[in-house]
Design an enzyme around this catalytic site. Structure first.
Site, PDB file in Angstrom:
ATOM      1  N   LYS A   1      28.953 -25.815  33.182  1.00  0.00           N
ATOM      2  CA  LYS A   1      28.167 -25.645  31.950  1.00  0.00           C
ATOM      3  C   LYS A   1      26.933 -26.538  31.953  1.00  0.00           C
ATOM      4  CE  LYS A   1      30.172 -26.900  28.114  1.00  0.00           C
ATOM      5  NZ  LYS A   1      31.271 -27.234  29.000  1.00  0.00           N
TER       6      LYS A   1
ATOM      7  N   THR B   1      25.594 -27.843  34.612  1.00  0.00           N
ATOM      8  CA  THR B   1      24.782 -27.367  35.735  1.00  0.00           C
ATOM      9  C   THR B   1      23.917 -26.190  35.303  1.00  0.00           C
ATOM     10  OG1 THR B   1      26.507 -28.074  37.283  1.00  0.00           O
ATOM     11  CG2 THR B   1      24.886 -26.490  38.097  1.00  0.00           C
TER      12      THR B   1
ATOM     13  N   ARG C   1      24.676 -34.666  26.764  1.00  0.00           N
ATOM     14  CA  ARG C   1      25.514 -35.824  26.429  1.00  0.00           C
ATOM     15  C   ARG C   1      25.563 -36.800  27.601  1.00  0.00           C
ATOM     16  NH1 ARG C   1      31.110 -33.396  25.492  1.00  0.00           N
ATOM     17  NH2 ARG C   1      30.349 -32.032  27.149  1.00  0.00           N
TER      18      ARG C   1
ATOM     19  N   LYS D   1      37.899 -35.438  35.928  1.00  0.00           N
ATOM     20  CA  LYS D   1      36.955 -34.403  35.513  1.00  0.00           C
ATOM     21  C   LYS D   1      35.562 -34.588  36.107  1.00  0.00           C
ATOM     22  CE  LYS D   1      35.015 -32.215  31.398  1.00  0.00           C
ATOM     23  NZ  LYS D   1      33.601 -32.518  31.650  1.00  0.00           N
TER      24      LYS D   1
ATOM     25  N   ALA E   1      34.611 -32.878  23.497  1.00  0.00           N
ATOM     26  CA  ALA E   1      34.771 -31.749  22.581  1.00  0.00           C
ATOM     27  C   ALA E   1      36.229 -31.450  22.285  1.00  0.00           C
ATOM     28  CB  ALA E   1      34.087 -30.507  23.142  1.00  0.00           C
TER      29      ALA E   1
ATOM     30  N   PHE F   1      33.285 -28.178  26.821  1.00  0.00           N
ATOM     31  CA  PHE F   1      34.365 -27.217  27.043  1.00  0.00           C
ATOM     32  C   PHE F   1      33.962 -25.803  26.606  1.00  0.00           C
ATOM     33  CE2 PHE F   1      36.798 -31.310  26.764  1.00  0.00           C
ATOM     34  CZ  PHE F   1      37.145 -31.351  28.105  1.00  0.00           C
TER      35      PHE F   1
ATOM     36  N   PHE G   1      29.889 -19.204  42.530  1.00  0.00           N
ATOM     37  CA  PHE G   1      30.487 -20.179  43.440  1.00  0.00           C
ATOM     38  C   PHE G   1      30.507 -19.590  44.846  1.00  0.00           C
ATOM     39  CE2 PHE G   1      31.634 -22.378  39.701  1.00  0.00           C
ATOM     40  CZ  PHE G   1      32.070 -23.651  40.050  1.00  0.00           C
TER      41      PHE G   1
ATOM     42  N   TRP H   1      23.430 -23.714  41.120  1.00  0.00           N
ATOM     43  CA  TRP H   1      24.046 -24.742  41.956  1.00  0.00           C
ATOM     44  C   TRP H   1      23.414 -24.735  43.347  1.00  0.00           C
ATOM     45  CZ3 TRP H   1      26.656 -25.400  46.512  1.00  0.00           C
ATOM     46  CH2 TRP H   1      27.333 -26.609  46.680  1.00  0.00           C
TER      47      TRP H   1
END
Length: 556
Positions: A72, A74, A95, A106, A274, A302, A382, A410
């Site tokens: 998210k 990214t 954030r 994480k 979140a 999230f 991905f 990415w």
């Protein structure tokens, strides 16, 4: 062999932060430089531009993520770079990462691959000291509270009714429940206490929702810390420390300026989770960006069930923000997990499971539609995605009438977001009918049911006896007319971490409420969600190192 995020970030030739400030329209007199590549931005920027129109606000949210995260941040970073490539003046509002997840499992919150914010090491470690200021501010309240009790307890505080906890910016399960004041009388009064992680502190929420330093001081004073023996509330201001608390936060309240790998200006400020907090960067950072750029891309933590709901029901309501469009990030591997594939097998092609998992995506789309906002699904690519899976997901979106764009940020940075950026530009020109999904004047139970049914798909809400007693007390004190901040597991629409997909008509259990009166909302803790995480069996810290030249390895 793919390069790590850290290796990519370390190869970036950053521009001096003064040059990034010029791009954003920030003058040197409004810049407080922290080294060559990061700076604080004066709150005067907002005051000077108060009469200027705001840019368009774009929210990036996602489906329920897997434990590895789904890109998210990214996507947020890459999308802003994509806007810049199209000749648009764009900025990012993000954030700050917490050290707990950085050293746990994480990871940080600076993006990944070729869509990152730099200097990556600084941002993910101590940055400009905001987290430490929040930790100190929180713990000054605790120190003064226990000192007050020790020194005679003039406020008649009930030591068994202290609701304020200490914090630490680290995942440390051993501190969830502790006893303090043990030993000689000089050590203070014995009582039970506990720690939250810093990002769960109400001080963090206050920082992110304050409009000015004086607003922050007032909010800090309104923090509920305990009850006296007559069951009357005691606030931080009753200890006479509101001024000292605000003083600690005088620099932390200023947003931090950094840059993307492609030198797009970024404001990073505040970092509430979140799942256990409201999950959005600061109002001050967002509003500053809106005065400086034509398009502002921000993210909420999230999935849409958590971060987006709180962004739209709490932050936008309290800050009078009106988003123009929403990007819903989905990954094929997360959809396969929601379709029944184990985490270990997500790299294997499985079109049927992915399509089954699209029920989760559909639910998050319904949530955004409930707020009256235009949206686009961003398929975050991905390396393990197969052509058959990508084609099947694209076809699913078309069949169901959902706008969609493939995001390759990415691997390609801003170049991989140009198609997505064009779609978002189109959405920003559409008429939207944004509105929160509940009225704050409704009862606590009605507000929670609307969130649980609309955003989760729940059929009912069950309350513990403690929660029922708290609701009755809050009604008597008028606290029931505040927004609700749901604390819930992020991996599922339900309050059960491994209930994947899109379950329906399940029950959500609210076990406890915590009033965040300074922040201006009520936290409802559901299921077994924890406000102090623990470390995994093999923490990420085990893979990190630094050499004699200060070169860091293993940080993502």
């Amino acid at each position: 062999m793919f390069k790590t995020d850290l290796e990519i970030a370390q190869e970036c030739v950053m521009e001096p932060i003064t040059e990034i400030a010029k791009k954003a329209g920030i003058s040197e007199e409004d810049l407080e430089v922290y080294g060559k590549y990061k700076a604080k931005v004066s709150l005067d920027v907002l005051k000077k531009r108060a009469e200027e129109p705001d840019g368009k606000l774009i929210l990036v949210t996602a489906i329920n993520p897997t434990k590895a995260g789904e890109g998210k941040s990214t996507t947020t970073v890459g999308l802003a770079d994509g806007f810049r490539r199209l000749g648009k003046k764009a900025m990012v509002a993000l954030r700050e990462p917490s050290l707990g997840p950085v050293f746990g499992l994480k990871g940080g919150a600076a993006g990944g691959g070729y869509a990152q914010v730099v200097p990556m090491e600084d941002i993910n470690l101590h940055f400009t000291g905001d987290m430490h200021a929040i930790t100190t501010c929180n713990n000054l309240i605790s120190a003064c509270l226990d000192n007050h009790i020790h020194q005679g307890n003039a406020l008649d505080i009930d030591v068994n009714a202290v609701v304020w906890k200490r914090v630490l910016d680290m995942n440390d399960r051993s501190l969830r429940q502790i006893e303090i004041g043990l030993g000689p009388k000089a050590n203070g009064v014995e009582r039970k206490d506990g720690f939250n992680i810093t990002v769960a502190s109400e001080v963090m929420a206050i920082l992110c929702l304050s409009h000015s330093l004086m607003d922050l001081k007032e909010r800090l004073g309104n923090i509920l810390i305990a009850y006296n023996t007559k069951k009357e509330p005691i606030y931080a201001k009753d200890l006479g420390i509101a001024g000292a608390l605000a003083m600690i936060m005088k620099d932390a309240i200023k947003p931090n300026l950094v840059q993307t790998l492609e030198h797009t200006p970024v404001l990073i400020h505040g970092g509430p989770f979140a799942n256990i907090a409201h999950g959005c960067n600061s109002v001050l950072a967002t509003k500053t960006c809106l005065k400086l750029a034509d398009y502002v891309i921000t993210e909420a933590g999230f999935g849409a069930d958590l971060g987006a709901e709180k962004f739209l029901d709490i932050k936008c309501r309290l800050a009078d923000l009106h988003p123009s469009a929403v990007v819903i990030v989905a990954t094929i591997r997360a959809l396969k997990q929601h379709g029944g594939v184990s985490f270990e097998e997500l790299k294997e092609e499985n079109v049927d499971a992915m399509l089954a998992g699209c029920a989760n995506l559909a639910k998050h789309i319904e949530t955004i539609q409930a707020f009256g906002l235009p949206y686009v699904v961003a398929i975050n690519e991905f390396a393990t995605d197969t052509p058959a899976e990508v084609a099947a997901l694209e076809n699913w979106c078309k069949e169901h009438g959902h706008p969609m764009a493939l995001s390759q940020v990415w691997a390609k940075g801003g170049a991989g977001a140009e198609t997505l950026a064009q779609e978002v530009l189109r959405l920003c020109e559409e008429e939207n009918h944004y509105h929160p999904i509940y009225d704050v004047e409704e009862s606590i139970e009605d507000k929670i049911f609307k969130i649980a049914s609309t955003c989760y798909g729940a059929g009912s809400v069950v309350y513990s006896e403690e929660a029922k007693e708290q609701i009755a007390m809050y009604q008597k004190r008028g606290w029931d007319k505040l927004p609700i901040c749901m604390a819930k597991v992020p991996t599922s629409l339900s309050d059960q971490a491994t209930l994947y997909g899109a379950p329906k008509d399940f029950a959500i259990t609210v076990r406890e409420f915590r009033p965040s009166l300074g922040a201006g909302f009520i936290v409802a803790l559901t299921g077994s969600v924890m406000t102090m995480p623990g470390l995994p069996k093999h923490p990420a810290a085990n893979n990190m190192d630094i050499d004699e030249d200060g070169h860091i390895v293993g940080l993502f």
